[in-house]
Design an enzyme around this catalytic site. Structure first.
Site, PDB file in Angstrom:
ATOM      1  N   SER A 169      47.607  42.038  40.824  1.00  0.00           N
ATOM      2  CA  SER A 169      47.793  43.340  41.665  1.00  0.00           C
ATOM      3  C   SER A 169      48.479  42.716  43.034  1.00  0.00           C
ATOM      4  O   SER A 169      48.423  41.441  43.143  1.00  0.00           O
ATOM      5  CB  SER A 169      46.318  43.557  42.225  1.00  0.00           C
ATOM      6  OG  SER A 169      46.434  44.392  43.341  1.00  0.00           O
ATOM      7  N   TYR A 216      37.369  42.181  45.294  1.00  0.00           N
ATOM      8  CA  TYR A 216      38.594  42.482  44.193  1.00  0.00           C
ATOM      9  C   TYR A 216      39.576  41.234  44.470  1.00  0.00           C
ATOM     10  O   TYR A 216      39.945  40.814  43.288  1.00  0.00           O
ATOM     11  CB  TYR A 216      39.022  43.838  44.556  1.00  0.00           C
ATOM     12  CG  TYR A 216      40.147  44.380  43.621  1.00  0.00           C
ATOM     13  CD1 TYR A 216      39.740  44.349  42.234  1.00  0.00           C
ATOM     14  CD2 TYR A 216      41.434  44.482  44.084  1.00  0.00           C
ATOM     15  CE1 TYR A 216      40.769  44.890  41.405  1.00  0.00           C
ATOM     16  CE2 TYR A 216      42.158  44.963  43.097  1.00  0.00           C
ATOM     17  CZ  TYR A 216      41.855  45.231  41.925  1.00  0.00           C
ATOM     18  OH  TYR A 216      43.014  45.508  40.658  1.00  0.00           O
TER      19      TYR A 216
END
Length: 254
Positions: free
Chosen positions: A128, A141
């Site tokens: 990501s 995250y």
């Protein structure tokens, strides 16, 4: 040339889009889902796919997958959780690492031996933009995605001499529903008793950055297809190009 492609987390979002796109291009796709209900639904919707139940955190499922013939592993399965680091419940952090890090490593370890024996193969790890930067509330995250960066870079160097290519895919915020669910997840437990209760405005600002102006996920699906079919890859693949600079500017302005 058609390839055997195993995709984790193919029940929705990027994984489902990539499974359908790759099958349409003539590849044999093993589209896997965490639960049997998800697998049954996908199989009914897309009979052109080979659909399997595969929970990457379940040893029996991972062992089963090791017997499948796979040219390309697309590690797409993942979980999300937001919240300030001093408040986020540890069980939620552990779950994130179980799925995003340990599960991804487990399925990669299960399939890498056959690729090394063959002298060819590819492992794609969906990281990501959060894998290379972090901001308020998205620390849990980001921690797991930073770990995937280390995993992917190490594996790329270790397996290159064996004929196995490893690369990372780094999407920005795309409209799959994942970002919205993750951004809202902290409000399940965060309240006025939290240590960081006075920072609510900051966390709401970060939520807005991630959920406003999300892009069409077809861009990421197309990049996944390109990475599956490419003769060679680059280590990191940011989608869209320039996303680091754009997100950095937003954080500085915020």
């Amino acid at each position: 040339m058609a390839k055997n492609v195993l995709i984790t987390g193919a029940g929705s979002g990027f994984g489902k889009g990539a499974a359908l796109a790759l099958a349409e291009r003539g590849h044999h796709v093993i589209a896997t889902c965490e639960t049997q209900d998800q697998a049954d639904a996908l199989a009914a919707e897309a009979p052109q796919l080979t659909v399997e139940k595969l929970d990457i955190t379940a040893e029996a499922d991972v062992a089963k997958a090791a017997a499948w013939d796979v040219d390309v592993l697309l590690n797409n399965a993942g979980a999300g959780q937001t919240g300030p680091m001093v408040d986020v419940p540890m069980d939620r952090v552990r779950h994130l690492f179980e799925v995003n890090v340990f599960g991804t490593l487990a399925i990669s370890q299960a399939l890498a031996p056959q690729m090394v024996e063959r002298g060819s193969g590819r492992i794609i790890i969906v990281s990501s933009i959060a894998g290379v930067m972090a901001g308020p509330a998205f620390g849990p995250y980001s921690m797991t995605k930073h770990a995937l960066e280390a995993m992917g870079k190490s594996m790329r160097a270790e397996l290159a001499g064996e004929g196995v290519d490893v690369c990372l895919l780094n999407p920005g915020p795309y409209q799959t529903g994942f970002n919205d669910r993750m951004a809202d997840s902290m409000w399940d437990w965060f309240d006025d008793s939290s240590v960081n209760a006075g920072s609510t405005e900051l966390f709401e600002m970060m939520r807005g950055m991630v959920t406003t102006g999300q892009m069409d996920p077809v861009e990421v699906v197309q990049r996944m297809v390109e990475l599956v079919e490419a003769d060679e890859t680059t280590e990191n693949n940011f989608v869209p190009p320039g996303i680091i600079e754009a997100m950095t500017a937003q954080l500085e302005e915020g």
